[in-house]
Design a protein around this motif. Structure first.
Motif, PDB file in Angstrom:
ATOM      1  N   HIS A 137     -12.887  20.559  29.489  1.00 36.83           N
ATOM      2  CA  HIS A 137     -13.847  21.657  29.414  1.00 36.83           C
ATOM      3  C   HIS A 137     -13.079  22.925  29.066  1.00 36.83           C
ATOM      4  CE1 HIS A 137     -17.518  23.880  30.325  1.00 36.83           C
ATOM      5  NE2 HIS A 137     -16.719  24.792  30.816  1.00 36.83           N
ATOM      6  N   ARG A 155     -18.138  28.271  36.551  1.00 33.75           N
ATOM      7  CA  ARG A 155     -18.759  27.726  35.334  1.00 33.75           C
ATOM      8  C   ARG A 155     -17.964  26.538  34.797  1.00 33.75           C
ATOM      9  NH1 ARG A 155     -20.327  33.274  32.605  1.00 33.75           N
ATOM     10  NH2 ARG A 155     -18.091  33.435  32.726  1.00 33.75           N
ATOM     11  N   GLN A 203     -18.814  23.665  37.064  1.00 33.28           N
ATOM     12  CA  GLN A 203     -20.179  23.241  36.779  1.00 33.28           C
ATOM     13  C   GLN A 203     -20.209  22.392  35.508  1.00 33.28           C
ATOM     14  OE1 GLN A 203     -22.937  26.452  36.118  1.00 33.28           O
ATOM     15  NE2 GLN A 203     -24.689  25.164  36.590  1.00 33.28           N
ATOM     16  N   GLY A 204     -19.457  22.825  34.499  1.00 35.90           N
ATOM     17  CA  GLY A 204     -19.386  22.063  33.258  1.00 35.90           C
ATOM     18  C   GLY A 204     -18.769  20.688  33.453  1.00 35.90           C
ATOM     19  N   ALA A 252     -18.711  18.980  36.300  1.00 32.29           N
ATOM     20  CA  ALA A 252     -19.648  18.189  37.105  1.00 32.29           C
ATOM     21  C   ALA A 252     -20.809  17.681  36.253  1.00 32.29           C
ATOM     22  CB  ALA A 252     -20.163  19.018  38.278  1.00 32.29           C
ATOM     23  N   SER A 253     -21.288  18.507  35.325  1.00 29.07           N
ATOM     24  CA  SER A 253     -22.414  18.085  34.483  1.00 29.07           C
ATOM     25  C   SER A 253     -22.023  16.938  33.557  1.00 29.07           C
ATOM     26  CB  SER A 253     -22.962  19.263  33.675  1.00 29.07           C
ATOM     27  OG  SER A 253     -22.051  19.645  32.670  1.00 29.07           O
ATOM     28  N   GLU A 254     -20.724  16.796  33.287  1.00 27.99           N
ATOM     29  CA  GLU A 254     -20.235  15.694  32.457  1.00 27.99           C
ATOM     30  C   GLU A 254     -19.863  14.475  33.299  1.00 27.99           C
ATOM     31  OE1 GLU A 254     -20.164  15.527  29.131  1.00 27.99           O
ATOM     32  OE2 GLU A 254     -21.150  17.478  29.092  1.00 27.99           O
ATOM     33  N   GLY A 255     -20.106  14.570  34.615  1.00 29.46           N
ATOM     34  CA  GLY A 255     -19.862  13.423  35.484  1.00 29.46           C
ATOM     35  C   GLY A 255     -18.497  13.389  36.138  1.00 29.46           C
ATOM     36  N   ARG A 298     -16.213  14.139  39.003  1.00 26.50           N
ATOM     37  CA  ARG A 298     -16.299  14.494  40.417  1.00 26.50           C
ATOM     38  C   ARG A 298     -15.034  14.033  41.126  1.00 26.50           C
ATOM     39  NH1 ARG A 298     -20.058  17.895  42.543  1.00 26.50           N
ATOM     40  NH2 ARG A 298     -22.110  17.470  41.746  1.00 26.50           N
ATOM     41  N   TRP A 355     -17.903  21.504  44.695  1.00 26.57           N
ATOM     42  CA  TRP A 355     -17.780  20.585  43.570  1.00 26.57           C
ATOM     43  C   TRP A 355     -16.976  19.327  43.891  1.00 26.57           C
ATOM     44  CZ3 TRP A 355     -21.283  21.972  40.346  1.00 26.57           C
ATOM     45  CH2 TRP A 355     -21.592  23.322  40.175  1.00 26.57           C
TER      46      TRP A 355
END
Length: 91
Positions: free
Chosen positions: A2, A18, A21-22, A24-27, A29, A52
């Motif tokens: 990212h 941010r 968040q980016g 995490a949104s791509e999976g 973790r 997160w």
């Protein structure tokens, strides 16, 4: 991967949420995020872990006036990386 591009007058640390968040949104973790000293402080490290599930790894910033107060410096502690322990000057 990212990438977060920040305007020069803004602090890097302000974009950290941010970035996470980016990720995490791509999976992504429960991972480690290696950063430079511009991103590390107790609040950012705690927030990344709690919100997160990301371990923030980076250098600890030196507090210029820390030697003026009571307490210990990071150099006073003994780190045993193999056993994952940290020993304070008081044992």
């Amino acid at each position: 991967m990212h990438v977060e591009t920040r305007p020069a007058p803004e602090q890097d640390i302000d974009g950290l949420d941010r970035i996470h968040q980016g990720l995490a949104s791509e999976g992504f973790r429960s991972l480690e995020h290696v950063v430079d000293g511009g991103y590390t402080n107790p609040d950012s490290t705690h927030h990344a872990a709690q919100r997160w599930g990301i371990t923030l790894l980076g250098p600890v910033r030196t507090v210029p006036r820390a030697s003026e107060g009571p307490g210990f410096a990071k150099e006073d502690f003994t780190v045993d990386w193999q056993n994952r322990t940290l020993t304070s000057p008081m044992g």
